[in-house]
Design a protein around this motif. Sequence first.
Motif, PDB file in Angstrom:
ATOM      1  N   GLY A   3      -0.498  -3.348 -34.323  1.00 31.90           N
ATOM      2  CA  GLY A   3       0.533  -4.052 -34.874  1.00 31.90           C
ATOM      3  C   GLY A   3       0.816  -3.966 -36.309  1.00 31.90           C
ATOM      4  N   ALA A   4      -0.410  -3.709 -37.092  1.00 32.95           N
ATOM      5  CA  ALA A   4      -0.499  -3.857 -38.539  1.00 32.95           C
ATOM      6  C   ALA A   4       0.142  -2.519 -39.327  1.00 32.95           C
ATOM      7  CB  ALA A   4      -1.562  -4.064 -39.148  1.00 32.95           C
ATOM      8  N   VAL A   5       0.252  -1.345 -38.433  1.00 27.74           N
ATOM      9  CA  VAL A   5       0.654  -0.053 -39.035  1.00 27.74           C
ATOM     10  C   VAL A   5       2.237   0.046 -38.476  1.00 27.74           C
ATOM     11  CG1 VAL A   5       0.333   2.356 -39.085  1.00 27.74           C
ATOM     12  CG2 VAL A   5      -1.569   0.825 -38.912  1.00 27.74           C
ATOM     13  N   GLU A  24      -1.377  -9.909 -28.877  1.00 26.13           N
ATOM     14  CA  GLU A  24      -1.951  -9.942 -30.173  1.00 26.13           C
ATOM     15  C   GLU A  24      -2.409  -8.579 -30.562  1.00 26.13           C
ATOM     16  OE1 GLU A  24      -1.681 -12.129 -33.110  1.00 26.13           O
ATOM     17  OE2 GLU A  24      -2.511 -10.102 -33.802  1.00 26.13           O
ATOM     18  N   GLN A  25      -1.623  -7.790 -31.399  1.00 28.90           N
ATOM     19  CA  GLN A  25      -2.195  -6.435 -31.672  1.00 28.90           C
ATOM     20  C   GLN A  25      -2.267  -6.338 -33.226  1.00 28.90           C
ATOM     21  OE1 GLN A  25       0.603  -5.779 -29.152  1.00 28.90           O
ATOM     22  NE2 GLN A  25      -0.909  -6.153 -27.631  1.00 28.90           N
ATOM     23  N   ALA A  26      -2.301  -7.382 -33.878  1.00 28.93           N
ATOM     24  CA  ALA A  26      -2.329  -7.441 -35.257  1.00 28.93           C
ATOM     25  C   ALA A  26      -3.985  -7.446 -35.802  1.00 28.93           C
ATOM     26  CB  ALA A  26      -1.479  -8.059 -36.057  1.00 28.93           C
ATOM     27  N   THR A  27      -4.644  -8.038 -35.008  1.00 26.81           N
ATOM     28  CA  THR A  27      -6.046  -8.287 -35.573  1.00 26.81           C
ATOM     29  C   THR A  27      -6.959  -7.887 -34.617  1.00 26.81           C
ATOM     30  OG1 THR A  27      -6.156 -10.324 -34.438  1.00 26.81           O
ATOM     31  CG2 THR A  27      -5.466 -10.324 -36.505  1.00 26.81           C
ATOM     32  N   ASN A  28      -8.358  -7.374 -35.262  1.00 28.57           N
ATOM     33  CA  ASN A  28      -9.353  -6.928 -34.184  1.00 28.57           C
ATOM     34  C   ASN A  28      -9.553  -7.950 -33.156  1.00 28.57           C
ATOM     35  OD1 ASN A  28     -10.880  -4.858 -34.938  1.00 28.57           O
ATOM     36  ND2 ASN A  28     -11.526  -5.676 -36.922  1.00 28.57           N
ATOM     37  N   ASP A  29      -9.899  -7.245 -32.124  1.00 25.66           N
ATOM     38  CA  ASP A  29     -10.504  -7.884 -30.939  1.00 25.66           C
ATOM     39  C   ASP A  29     -11.885  -8.510 -31.042  1.00 25.66           C
ATOM     40  OD1 ASP A  29      -7.987  -7.250 -29.531  1.00 25.66           O
ATOM     41  OD2 ASP A  29      -9.241  -6.572 -27.854  1.00 25.66           O
ATOM     42  N   SER A  30     -12.566  -9.528 -30.452  1.00 27.08           N
ATOM     43  CA  SER A  30     -13.754  -9.535 -30.407  1.00 27.08           C
ATOM     44  C   SER A  30     -14.276  -8.621 -29.299  1.00 27.08           C
ATOM     45  CB  SER A  30     -14.127 -11.190 -29.837  1.00 27.08           C
ATOM     46  OG  SER A  30     -13.647 -11.975 -30.827  1.00 27.08           O
ATOM     47  N   ARG A  31     -15.481  -8.417 -29.261  1.00 33.64           N
ATOM     48  CA  ARG A  31     -16.401  -7.410 -28.551  1.00 33.64           C
ATOM     49  C   ARG A  31     -17.450  -8.513 -27.696  1.00 33.64           C
ATOM     50  NH1 ARG A  31     -21.064  -7.368 -28.333  1.00 33.64           N
ATOM     51  NH2 ARG A  31     -21.463  -6.813 -30.679  1.00 33.64           N
ATOM     52  N   THR A  32     -17.248  -8.215 -26.137  1.00 28.01           N
ATOM     53  CA  THR A  32     -18.332  -8.859 -25.477  1.00 28.01           C
ATOM     54  C   THR A  32     -19.363  -7.822 -24.707  1.00 28.01           C
ATOM     55  OG1 THR A  32     -17.159 -10.794 -25.361  1.00 28.01           O
ATOM     56  CG2 THR A  32     -18.918 -10.609 -23.626  1.00 28.01           C
TER      57      THR A  32
END
Lengths: 376, 376, 376
Positions: A213-215, B158-166
Amino acid sequence: AGLPVFRSADGVFTYKPRGRILVDVSSTMGSKYGGRNTTTTGMRALRLGLEGGVGPHFFYQFESDFSENEVDIVTAFLGYRNKISSKVDYDVRAGHLFNDRAFEGSTGSDSTPFLERGVVSTAIIPQRGFYGIGIMGRMFGPNWHASLSVTGDRVDGEQATNDSRTFSGRAHWNPIRTDRSLLHVGGWFFDEALSSAATTLTRSTVIGGRFNGAVRVTTGELLGGRSTTGYGAELGGYVGGLWVMGEAGRRIARLDGGRPSFESKAWSLSSGLFLTGELPPYNPRLGSFGQPNVLDPVLDGGLGAIELTARYENLDYTDLVLGGDGWAATLGVNWYLNSFTRIQLNGIQWHTNNRAGTYTGGDDGQTVSARVGVTF
Amino acid sequence: AGLPVFRSADGVFTYKPRGRILVDVSSTMGSKYGGRNTTTTGMRALRLGLEGGVGPHFFYQFESDFSENEVDIVTAFLGYRNKISSKVDYDVRAGHLFNDRAFEGSTGSDSTPFLERGVVSTAIIPQRGFYGIGIMGRMFGPNWHASLSVTGDRVDGEQATNDSRTFSGRAHWNPIRTDRSLLHVGGWFFDEALSSAATTLTRSTVIGGRFNGAVRVTTGELLGGRSTTGYGAELGGYVGGLWVMGEAGRRIARLDGGRPSFESKAWSLSSGLFLTGELPPYNPRLGSFGQPNVLDPVLDGGLGAIELTARYENLDYTDLVLGGDGWAATLGVNWYLNSFTRIQLNGIQWHTNNRAGTYTGGDDGQTVSARVGVTF
Amino acid sequence: AGLPVFRSADGVFTYKPRGRILVDVSSTMGSKYGGRNTTTTGMRALRLGLEGGVGPHFFYQFESDFSENEVDIVTAFLGYRNKISSKVDYDVRAGHLFNDRAFEGSTGSDSTPFLERGVVSTAIIPQRGFYGIGIMGRMFGPNWHASLSVTGDRVDGEQATNDSRTFSGRAHWNPIRTDRSLLHVGGWFFDEALSSAATTLTRSTVIGGRFNGAVRVTTGELLGGRSTTGYGAELGGYVGGLWVMGEAGRRIARLDGGRPSFESKAWSLSSGLFLTGELPPYNPRLGSFGQPNVLDPVLDGGLGAIELTARYENLDYTDLVLGGDGWAATLGVNWYLNSFTRIQLNGIQWHTNNRAGTYTGGDDGQTVSARVGVTF
């Protein structure tokens, strides 16, 4: 697709559940902005619904999307269909209707050859988006179709202000159509009178795939819209397993206060090649893509169908002082396990040049996206 | 459970609607805080979805929960399953996946022996909660199973930030298994790298049942998390209608700014006794509880199945200056009208000792909760 | 309505999908306030759900509404039914229950003779609205029914405060009932103890149809409610295709701070005439309207059923210093294509006289609304 159709004992009623699950992962690198180099997961579509008919003439469909962990009503309509002659038939549908607009824009999210539709479909669009409540008539011939619709806003809880009003239409024609080749010519338009409650025309269009979503290519803030008009053309076709589709569109947004109109421009050129002998999944009734008829499904121990794809797309908002532009070049592989199960991989080289927002100036990067999807 | 499975004419496609309705009422008394002595109603689960298969290897599932009058996507995945040998098989699933974590945590909300899962399952958990988008592989043997998964955030917009990773895994083994007795040994872990958009680790865990949101053990505000690691052990089994299950877990949250890690500790001991001759509904494939096989259903004029239950659970957040602790002791009766319809009653004596929030200091009270539920 | 009922192989389980799609357009003119002269589209109902049974006694139902592009849980319950004698039977249902309250209020949104229920049903109502979680018992005789219920709040995510508590009941009796005529007498009440978290009694009731949210009769701000009591009476019936229904209701809201109680008053008189020979779709079991048995459906090449309707309704909030009043007179035509597909047209002459809010003073206008709807 694969689900059984249920029929009442007297055969008058039919009923079929519908749904799709599209799971994506997307990773971006190479941007000069750290906030664009992210890895995200997401559901491109998570749909559940049903469709049914009553006798030969009446039909309905109802589908909701849950892909962002909230409800989004997508199609929800009632329709009536009939024949005019042995070759020509029509339908009229009332409800929450999907735009008939552009080639990729008219193709369902479970059938697009790339993970995300091109910028003609995502940017040259009424302000209310892909759906509106209203009425649409469609007429179908052996090698053409045409549609006209009048719609208000998309479904919402807002009943204290006027709806915007959109008048739109699309037609396609196949001047050449043989067993293994086809030419597609299409055109479309929309004309939208904006309600005084919907005059904001600010737009930020994703160009590196939906899950980053940032691009985006951005217009900057744009208030005071009065109306918009959009139109576009489609020219493409296939020979054997090779297809090509060119699309172009333009949108004029009229502004208040005597300001000049704002023109958005977008175009794209796409192509695909089935390596496994299938024809492209062109639907000659609707003038859009559907799901391929896989010759040797993995279910039966086969290889499935494999398609290579490529697309260039270009979006230009620079008619505004703060408007940006950008382009993306995509290479992809689609592996269809059967006609309704697919694995897709896209590599995108993108460029944006924004003049407003967080990520201004020329910026380039690479996004890799993958999807597994099923339609049922 | 009870719903018919639909098959397409050629037998390749199967389809089954799924759902559950769990209706609760909860009343608390005895707290020194009036705000905790409340009576509330609620839906513990209101789910609707479907599951299906295509041929012997492909399957999918899609379910959403509406219990808080909004949508919550729960399971939504596509999978592939196959045999390795006559005794061992595996599956791989991609989509929105439920954690395989802890004994009660791996048991569905319609199958838990108490109205709410114990604190090991509700507190020793990744920050993203019970679900994440990603991929999980599972392997199943005659008396064991093991799973590994990598997941990002739960489904969201929410697609503008990184996901956490589990990264997480669980395994169970039944070293003893006879017709009427069984020993269960299990272990699990998760390791979570937090995105810079998800560094808040504040936690308030209910301990007097889900429908009293005021009775919680709280950590106080906790910002600046970098990663978390959790692990736990399960030891239990049954002899005839009597079952016992002990669980313990620990979670280490690493903080920024050179602060020491924060360790959460939880344990529980549960037991149940079927008075009506049924065996406990242990599922040896998944190492969790399912629904009991009622010998004499009310539908057939019988008495149904009756189970008495008891649990002690303890939660400790005192590793933080503002962290609290608490325990709960529950006595319950479950009346299963048939294998998928149940009435449950729980009486809980609880104690909390919080050092932050509205309800600080030692406080005790009693909560009585009842549920009627159906799974279909 | 039209959908097939699925049965498991042993006949014990039944299952039926349910849904409705009601598409509206509404246009208002003639108000002296421009903000009220709007044209809007909307979905009056967009429902999807299922109902089922297990054996002869147990049943459940689950339905959610998506009409405002968000989820609203409507009915969701489990029930038990049995006979007391050959003529009298009963059921008990637990879950999220629809009020049994007033004639139009007890009629489903897909069966109301007008596009919107009258003001008795929309204004003389518990503060929690049309639904609450709790338990309801109903008893049915050959020409009467009675119900009693105790419910808390409607389904929500709020578990940190007390629920309000509503006790309510309704009964109807048909002292005359022949093949072609019927007399209906009904009465109902509710008594509601408000939680300290739900003391706001401000109310703005639409009177020009649901899809003009600006045409309302308002109470002005009203805080500090302690409890409410409402009651009403129904008297009506039909002779051949002509029906008449009169309703009246009153609601007493008790306020804190020693203020006098606030009394809301509403009444309506409705009538309809089937031109095509059908009887009014009165349901003698529930004392409400259902869907008509169309004699000559459009599906079979017929004309369908045509009904003319008229209603006068009056709402009075003037017991408050800032409370308004208003009335509406509606003329309508309903065209039933078959028993579950309908097109409805309403013309409304309305009058409001508000003393608070944006649209104060005497104001008159005309609203025209149309609907196409299907129930499945």
